[in-house]
Design a protein around this motif. Sequence first.
Motif, PDB file in Angstrom:
ATOM      1  N   GLU A   1      27.489 -12.920 -29.684  1.00 44.04           N
ATOM      2  CA  GLU A   1      27.376 -14.332 -30.043  1.00 44.04           C
ATOM      3  C   GLU A   1      28.077 -15.187 -29.000  1.00 44.04           C
ATOM      4  O   GLU A   1      29.286 -15.073 -28.781  1.00 44.04           O
ATOM      5  N   VAL A   2      27.310 -16.028 -28.298  1.00 41.72           N
ATOM      6  CA  VAL A   2      27.850 -16.949 -27.305  1.00 41.72           C
ATOM      7  C   VAL A   2      27.472 -18.363 -27.723  1.00 41.72           C
ATOM      8  O   VAL A   2      26.805 -18.582 -28.737  1.00 41.72           O
ATOM      9  N   LEU A   3      27.909 -19.352 -26.951  1.00 46.01           N
ATOM     10  CA  LEU A   3      27.682 -20.738 -27.332  1.00 46.01           C
ATOM     11  C   LEU A   3      26.197 -21.075 -27.402  1.00 46.01           C
ATOM     12  O   LEU A   3      25.768 -21.822 -28.294  1.00 46.01           O
ATOM     13  N   ASP A   4      25.403 -20.539 -26.474  1.00 47.74           N
ATOM     14  CA  ASP A   4      23.978 -20.843 -26.477  1.00 47.74           C
ATOM     15  C   ASP A   4      23.296 -20.299 -27.731  1.00 47.74           C
ATOM     16  O   ASP A   4      22.465 -20.983 -28.342  1.00 47.74           O
ATOM     17  N   THR A   5      23.619 -19.066 -28.119  1.00 48.55           N
ATOM     18  CA  THR A   5      23.025 -18.507 -29.328  1.00 48.55           C
ATOM     19  C   THR A   5      23.575 -19.185 -30.583  1.00 48.55           C
ATOM     20  O   THR A   5      22.867 -19.326 -31.581  1.00 48.55           O
ATOM     21  N   TYR A   6      24.837 -19.609 -30.532  1.00 48.18           N
ATOM     22  CA  TYR A   6      25.411 -20.327 -31.678  1.00 48.18           C
ATOM     23  C   TYR A   6      24.669 -21.635 -31.914  1.00 48.18           C
ATOM     24  O   TYR A   6      24.350 -21.982 -33.058  1.00 48.18           O
ATOM     25  N   VAL A   7      24.384 -22.373 -30.842  1.00 47.88           N
ATOM     26  CA  VAL A   7      23.645 -23.626 -30.976  1.00 47.88           C
ATOM     27  C   VAL A   7      22.255 -23.357 -31.551  1.00 47.88           C
ATOM     28  O   VAL A   7      21.758 -24.121 -32.397  1.00 47.88           O
ATOM     29  N   TYR A   8      21.634 -22.267 -31.140  1.00 50.27           N
ATOM     30  CA  TYR A   8      20.286 -21.950 -31.637  1.00 50.27           C
ATOM     31  C   TYR A   8      20.311 -21.612 -33.127  1.00 50.27           C
ATOM     32  O   TYR A   8      19.527 -22.167 -33.911  1.00 50.27           O
ATOM     33  N   TYR A   9      21.210 -20.720 -33.521  1.00 51.05           N
ATOM     34  CA  TYR A   9      21.224 -20.295 -34.923  1.00 51.05           C
ATOM     35  C   TYR A   9      21.785 -21.378 -35.846  1.00 51.05           C
ATOM     36  O   TYR A   9      21.323 -21.535 -36.976  1.00 51.05           O
ATOM     37  N   GLU A  10      22.782 -22.107 -35.369  1.00 51.29           N
ATOM     38  CA  GLU A  10      23.397 -23.125 -36.219  1.00 51.29           C
ATOM     39  C   GLU A  10      22.588 -24.414 -36.222  1.00 51.29           C
ATOM     40  O   GLU A  10      22.421 -25.035 -37.279  1.00 51.29           O
ATOM     41  N   GLY A  11      22.085 -24.813 -35.046  1.00 50.04           N
ATOM     42  CA  GLY A  11      21.395 -26.089 -34.958  1.00 50.04           C
ATOM     43  C   GLY A  11      19.921 -26.012 -35.267  1.00 50.04           C
ATOM     44  O   GLY A  11      19.408 -26.782 -36.088  1.00 50.04           O
ATOM     45  N   VAL A  12      19.208 -25.073 -34.624  1.00 52.60           N
ATOM     46  CA  VAL A  12      17.756 -25.013 -34.780  1.00 52.60           C
ATOM     47  C   VAL A  12      17.369 -24.305 -36.074  1.00 52.60           C
ATOM     48  O   VAL A  12      16.602 -24.836 -36.892  1.00 52.60           O
ATOM     49  N   LEU A  13      17.880 -23.098 -36.277  1.00 51.10           N
ATOM     50  CA  LEU A  13      17.512 -22.331 -37.467  1.00 51.10           C
ATOM     51  C   LEU A  13      18.292 -22.767 -38.701  1.00 51.10           C
ATOM     52  O   LEU A  13      17.739 -22.800 -39.805  1.00 51.10           O
ATOM     53  N   GLY A  14      19.565 -23.086 -38.522  1.00 56.36           N
ATOM     54  CA  GLY A  14      20.381 -23.456 -39.672  1.00 56.36           C
ATOM     55  C   GLY A  14      20.263 -24.898 -40.096  1.00 56.36           C
ATOM     56  O   GLY A  14      20.762 -25.268 -41.166  1.00 56.36           O
ATOM     57  N   GLY A  15      19.638 -25.742 -39.309  1.00 61.95           N
ATOM     58  CA  GLY A  15      19.479 -27.149 -39.669  1.00 61.95           C
ATOM     59  C   GLY A  15      20.684 -28.009 -39.380  1.00 61.95           C
ATOM     60  O   GLY A  15      20.676 -29.199 -39.703  1.00 61.95           O
ATOM     61  N   GLY A  16      21.725 -27.463 -38.776  1.00 58.25           N
ATOM     62  CA  GLY A  16      22.904 -28.257 -38.424  1.00 58.25           C
ATOM     63  C   GLY A  16      22.717 -28.911 -37.077  1.00 58.25           C
ATOM     64  O   GLY A  16      23.403 -28.561 -36.101  1.00 58.25           O
ATOM     65  N   TRP A  17      21.825 -29.880 -37.010  1.00 60.53           N
ATOM     66  CA  TRP A  17      21.473 -30.490 -35.737  1.00 60.53           C
ATOM     67  C   TRP A  17      22.667 -31.155 -35.083  1.00 60.53           C
ATOM     68  O   TRP A  17      22.897 -31.024 -33.879  1.00 60.53           O
ATOM     69  N   SER A  18      23.442 -31.885 -35.869  1.00 58.22           N
ATOM     70  CA  SER A  18      24.576 -32.616 -35.313  1.00 58.22           C
ATOM     71  C   SER A  18      25.666 -31.672 -34.831  1.00 58.22           C
ATOM     72  O   SER A  18      26.262 -31.876 -33.768  1.00 58.22           O
ATOM     73  N   VAL A  19      25.925 -30.606 -35.610  1.00 58.11           N
ATOM     74  CA  VAL A  19      26.948 -29.645 -35.211  1.00 58.11           C
ATOM     75  C   VAL A  19      26.506 -28.904 -33.949  1.00 58.11           C
ATOM     76  O   VAL A  19      27.303 -28.665 -33.031  1.00 58.11           O
ATOM     77  N   GLY A  20      25.237 -28.534 -33.878  1.00 59.97           N
ATOM     78  CA  GLY A  20      24.735 -27.883 -32.672  1.00 59.97           C
ATOM     79  C   GLY A  20      24.804 -28.775 -31.456  1.00 59.97           C
ATOM     80  O   GLY A  20      25.151 -28.328 -30.358  1.00 59.97           O
ATOM     81  N   ALA A  21      24.483 -30.072 -31.646  1.00 57.27           N
ATOM     82  CA  ALA A  21      24.596 -31.011 -30.526  1.00 57.27           C
ATOM     83  C   ALA A  21      26.041 -31.183 -30.105  1.00 57.27           C
ATOM     84  O   ALA A  21      26.339 -31.312 -28.910  1.00 57.27           O
ATOM     85  N   ALA A  22      26.969 -31.184 -31.072  1.00 58.26           N
ATOM     86  CA  ALA A  22      28.392 -31.294 -30.729  1.00 58.26           C
ATOM     87  C   ALA A  22      28.857 -30.088 -29.933  1.00 58.26           C
ATOM     88  O   ALA A  22      29.627 -30.220 -28.973  1.00 58.26           O
ATOM     89  N   ALA A  23      28.371 -28.897 -30.298  1.00 58.73           N
ATOM     90  CA  ALA A  23      28.736 -27.691 -29.550  1.00 58.73           C
ATOM     91  C   ALA A  23      28.178 -27.744 -28.131  1.00 58.73           C
ATOM     92  O   ALA A  23      28.872 -27.405 -27.164  1.00 58.73           O
ATOM     93  N   GLY A  24      26.944 -28.181 -27.988  1.00 53.53           N
ATOM     94  CA  GLY A  24      26.374 -28.299 -26.652  1.00 53.53           C
ATOM     95  C   GLY A  24      27.059 -29.353 -25.813  1.00 53.53           C
ATOM     96  O   GLY A  24      27.264 -29.160 -24.604  1.00 53.53           O
ATOM     97  N   LEU A  25      27.440 -30.466 -26.448  1.00 53.05           N
ATOM     98  CA  LEU A  25      28.141 -31.526 -25.714  1.00 53.05           C
ATOM     99  C   LEU A  25      29.525 -31.057 -25.274  1.00 53.05           C
ATOM    100  O   LEU A  25      29.958 -31.344 -24.151  1.00 53.05           O
ATOM    101  N   ALA A  26      30.218 -30.337 -26.147  1.00 55.15           N
ATOM    102  CA  ALA A  26      31.525 -29.799 -25.769  1.00 55.15           C
ATOM    103  C   ALA A  26      31.393 -28.818 -24.613  1.00 55.15           C
ATOM    104  O   ALA A  26      32.238 -28.787 -23.697  1.00 55.15           O
ATOM    105  N   ASN A  27      30.329 -28.023 -24.629  1.00 50.82           N
ATOM    106  CA  ASN A  27      30.069 -27.089 -23.538  1.00 50.82           C
ATOM    107  C   ASN A  27      29.900 -27.836 -22.219  1.00 50.82           C
ATOM    108  O   ASN A  27      30.487 -27.460 -21.189  1.00 50.82           O
ATOM    109  N   GLY A  28      29.125 -28.924 -22.232  1.00 56.62           N
ATOM    110  CA  GLY A  28      28.913 -29.690 -21.010  1.00 56.62           C
ATOM    111  C   GLY A  28      30.175 -30.373 -20.517  1.00 56.62           C
ATOM    112  O   GLY A  28      30.417 -30.441 -19.305  1.00 56.62           O
ATOM    113  N   ILE A  29      30.992 -30.877 -21.438  1.00 54.65           N
ATOM    114  CA  ILE A  29      32.227 -31.546 -21.030  1.00 54.65           C
ATOM    115  C   ILE A  29      33.190 -30.563 -20.379  1.00 54.65           C
ATOM    116  O   ILE A  29      33.795 -30.849 -19.331  1.00 54.65           O
ATOM    117  N   VAL A  30      33.340 -29.382 -20.979  1.00 53.36           N
ATOM    118  CA  VAL A  30      34.225 -28.366 -20.400  1.00 53.36           C
ATOM    119  C   VAL A  30      33.716 -27.933 -19.029  1.00 53.36           C
ATOM    120  O   VAL A  30      34.495 -27.758 -18.076  1.00 53.36           O
TER     121      VAL A  30
END
Length: 332
Positions: free
Chosen positions: A277-306
Amino acid sequence: MTTDAAAAPPAGAPSSGTPAPTVSARPRASLGARIRRDRQMLLLMVPGAICLLLFFYIPIFGNVIAFKDYQPYLTISESPWVGFENFLELWDDDRFLLAFKNTLVLAAVQLFFTFPVPIGLALLADSLVSPRLRKAFQSVVYLPHFLSWVLVITLFQQMLGGAGFINQQLAQHGMDTIPFMTNPGTFPLLVAAENIWKDAGWGMIIFLAALSSIDASLYESAASDGAGRFRRTWHITLPGLRPVIVLLLVLNLGSILSVGFEQFILQRPLVGADAAEVLDTYVYYEGVLGGGWSVGAAAGLANGIVGTILVLCANKFAHMLGEDGIYRGSAK
């Protein structure tokens, strides 16, 4: 007695009271003239610029949902603002912390084992005397770069899987099989081996291009002074490659948290989510499949900032080493 002719300056030389003539700077062409001059190259850039605008820069504005409670049946503007609640939810999510930890470990292992290999392959290819052998070596090493991750994982499964070639040979000789593809403890090394086999040839081409720019007279002078192959490599080749090494290292640090999606989602069922489980797969399972669009976007945004912070720090370190990095520092 000194004559006036002897005291006079040589013919053509400016007198002491006359300033030396200065070469006038060439006037810079106007913007319109430069556009007309480079119109063919600008036209070739238009399709790529449009694709970059449509599929990269415009979607960046969608990151605003990281600060909203986005619902698919509502528009982005109608979704309520929640501020930093999505980021606080990530901090309290054990799955996100596990994905972040796995990403750092896998990225560090890949950087440590994968980055030096193209340099060694470039030095090996450059040392080959026969041009035909050199081209054959480059073609064989560079070919896996064009294969998809699906095919790469399949090839490794056929070789290292439970029913793969190596384990079949071990079983036929009465030895225990080795879980190469399903052992979570050795999964980072497996990932590094896959990246080396697939992309080391691409990096080798870049370093070979850098090797061709090193002046050959430096090697001849060092050889005439009695320097052996190792000393020529250490004092001429590696310093000549240092700008490219620093540049690629800065770029790799910028994408260190983007270790890949296909490579890990294909192997996630084999080794389990705790290892793959890495950040990219977390965004996919949490945001796309799990429906947590905002949480997935926050994870991706944090990834880009770091990643941006790492690029800036690495580029600053490159300036400290006397290199330009990805952009020049401010003149002092």
